[in-house]
Design a protein around this motif. Structure first.
Motif, short mmCIF file in Angstrom:
data_model
loop_
_atom_site.label_atom_id
_atom_site.label_comp_id
_atom_site.label_asym_id
_atom_site.label_seq_id
_atom_site.Cartn_x
_atom_site.Cartn_y
_atom_site.Cartn_z
N ILE A 155 4.41 0.23 -3.12
CA ILE A 155 4.97 0.01 -4.46
C ILE A 155 6.21 -0.86 -4.39
CG2 ILE A 155 6.02 1.15 -6.46
CD1 ILE A 155 4.23 3.58 -5.85
N ILE A 156 7.08 -0.59 -3.43
CA ILE A 156 8.29 -1.40 -3.27
C ILE A 156 7.92 -2.84 -2.97
CG2 ILE A 156 10.38 -1.76 -1.90
CD1 ILE A 156 10.42 0.67 -3.82
N ASP A 157 6.92 -3.03 -2.09
CA ASP A 157 6.49 -4.40 -1.74
C ASP A 157 5.98 -5.14 -2.97
OD1 ASP A 157 7.18 -3.98 0.88
OD2 ASP A 157 5.12 -3.61 1.58
N GLN A 158 5.25 -4.43 -3.83
CA GLN A 158 4.73 -5.06 -5.06
C GLN A 158 5.88 -5.45 -5.99
OE1 GLN A 158 1.35 -5.83 -5.33
NE2 GLN A 158 1.59 -5.14 -3.21
N LEU A 159 6.88 -4.59 -6.07
CA LEU A 159 8.06 -4.90 -6.90
C LEU A 159 8.79 -6.11 -6.33
CD1 LEU A 159 9.44 -1.27 -7.43
CD2 LEU A 159 8.35 -2.70 -9.17
N TYR A 205 -2.07 1.84 -9.97
CA TYR A 205 -0.95 2.76 -10.12
C TYR A 205 0.38 2.05 -9.87
CZ TYR A 205 2.19 6.69 -9.58
OH TYR A 205 3.25 7.57 -9.73
N ALA A 206 0.45 1.23 -8.81
CA ALA A 206 1.68 0.50 -8.50
C ALA A 206 2.07 -0.41 -9.67
CB ALA A 206 1.49 -0.31 -7.23
N ARG A 207 1.09 -1.03 -10.29
CA ARG A 207 1.38 -1.91 -11.43
C ARG A 207 1.90 -1.10 -12.61
NH1 ARG A 207 -1.46 -3.45 -15.63
NH2 ARG A 207 -3.42 -2.60 -14.84
N ARG A 208 1.37 0.10 -12.81
CA ARG A 208 1.84 0.96 -13.91
C ARG A 208 3.28 1.41 -13.65
NH1 ARG A 208 -3.32 3.07 -15.99
NH2 ARG A 208 -4.20 1.14 -16.85
N VAL A 209 3.58 1.75 -12.41
CA VAL A 209 4.95 2.14 -12.06
C VAL A 209 5.89 0.97 -12.32
CG1 VAL A 209 6.51 2.78 -10.17
CG2 VAL A 209 4.27 3.89 -10.38
N GLU A 210 5.47 -0.23 -11.91
CA GLU A 210 6.27 -1.43 -12.15
C GLU A 210 6.54 -1.61 -13.64
OE1 GLU A 210 5.96 -6.31 -11.63
OE2 GLU A 210 4.18 -5.04 -11.42
#
Length: 331
Positions: A294-298, A248-253
């Motif tokens: 999510i922020i950390d992944q970005l 999901y985090a990758r999709r948001v990115e």
């Protein structure tokens, strides 16, 4: 603002409101209707697979409270917790335009009777709009801020059919343009990621469609399973598997990277405030943890909103430059 950074790597709704009001504004979610076309079975429609008995109400107790009681109770709580001074009343649960115009007018008048209320936001859907509703929004726009959040959820008809939305992607796009052409409201949409068969290509295409729409803001959700929903039965039968947090985090990115810098984001993921009613995935309980993940992944990838968007106008280029800087740590 996070320590060591210039800010979040996307255009936040708080920044959008600050530009409009010159101060931080908080939402008070209220419930004034208790039904929608799907739940009533109009035209053969069925309840959306993800919708529980509370119709997305932030607090289920609001269903039995008068509007004034809701506003005053949650104003006191939010004002005390955040030292908040300015508010918007958010008519959130079910479909708020699925009622008489006279009832809408009464609700709007009550909302605006408080001196600390700057305006209101109305949740609706593509098939519950009319000229009389547009006229009413325009009337109130002359004396306050009026925003509309439309539950689009997806721009792909197979996904909409799975969710049992009862409207098509084409109907959503048509409704968005009708609102923009006939009113002056601040318009935004809701999207849901994590549908069966969803691919990265779907996400990129969604961003491209959004870029061409006359809206100002977007709210993202992950499809999750609540008790007493059609989706719960599908989940237990092995017919639906929730998206994992990493995917999901990758999709948001990916969505953010292709999204124009002019759009503000309300939030990046759904949050289940009623923990006892969440079936899956477990990570939907952790509001701040998921947001930070999510922020950390970005941050780890130096990704940011509009990174892969071909900005052309001077305004877009300026906003894109700001987002580029926000994605870098302070040295």
């Amino acid at each position: 603002m996070e320590k060591g950074w210039l800010g979040l790597p996307y255009h936040t709704i708080s920044e959008h409101y600050n530009q409009l009001f010159g101060e931080k504004v908080y939402k008070i979610p209220v419930t004034v209707v208790d039904n929608c076309p799907n739940r009533m079975g109009l035209k053969g429609m069925q309840t959306c697979v993800f919708c529980d008995v509370w119709g997305s109400a932030a607090n289920k107790e609001t269903l039995s409270m008068e509007l004034r009681s809701q506003i005053e109770k949650y104003h006191e709580l939010i004002a005390r917790k955040y030292k908040a001074k300015a508010f918007l009343i958010y008519f959130q649960a079910y479909t708020n335009t699925f009622t008489k115009v006279s009832a809408l007018r009464n609700n709007f008048d009550i909302a605006l009777s408080y001196p600390w209320v700057k305006g209101f936001t109305v949740g609706t859907r593509p098939d519950c709009l009319s000229k009389s509703v547009f006229d009413l929004w325009n009337e109130y726009h002359e004396k306050s801020f009026v925003a509309v959040e439309m539950g689009v959820q997806s721009f792909f008809n197979d996904q909409l059919e799975f969710m049992r939305r009862g409207h098509t992607a084409e109907a959503s796009i048509e409704a968005i343009h009708k609102i923009a052409d006939n009113t002056k409201v601040d318009l935004g949409i809701h999207l849901i990621f994590g549908n069966p068969g969803e691919t990265d290509e779907h996400i990129v295409k969604t961003a491209e469609i959004v870029n061409g729409l006359p809206i100002t803001n977007v709210k993202l959700h992950n499809l999750h399973v609540l008790k007493e929903t059609p989706l719960e039965g599908m989940y237990h039968a092995g017919e639906f598997s929730p998206i994992d947090r990493e995917t999901y985090a990758r999709r948001v990115e990916l969505f953010l990277q292709h999204l124009s810098p002019r759009f503000a984001l309300h939030r990046l993921a759904a949050y289940s405030s009623r923990w006892d009613e969440l079936v899956a995935p477990e990570w939907t309980k952790d509001k701040m943890g998921t947001h930070q993940y999510i922020i950390d992944q970005l941050r780890a990838k130096s990704s940011y909103q509009s990174q892969l968007f071909a900005a052309e106008s001077a305004t877009d280029l300026e906003k894109q430059n700001i987002l580029t800087k926000k994605s870098r740590p302070i040295i």
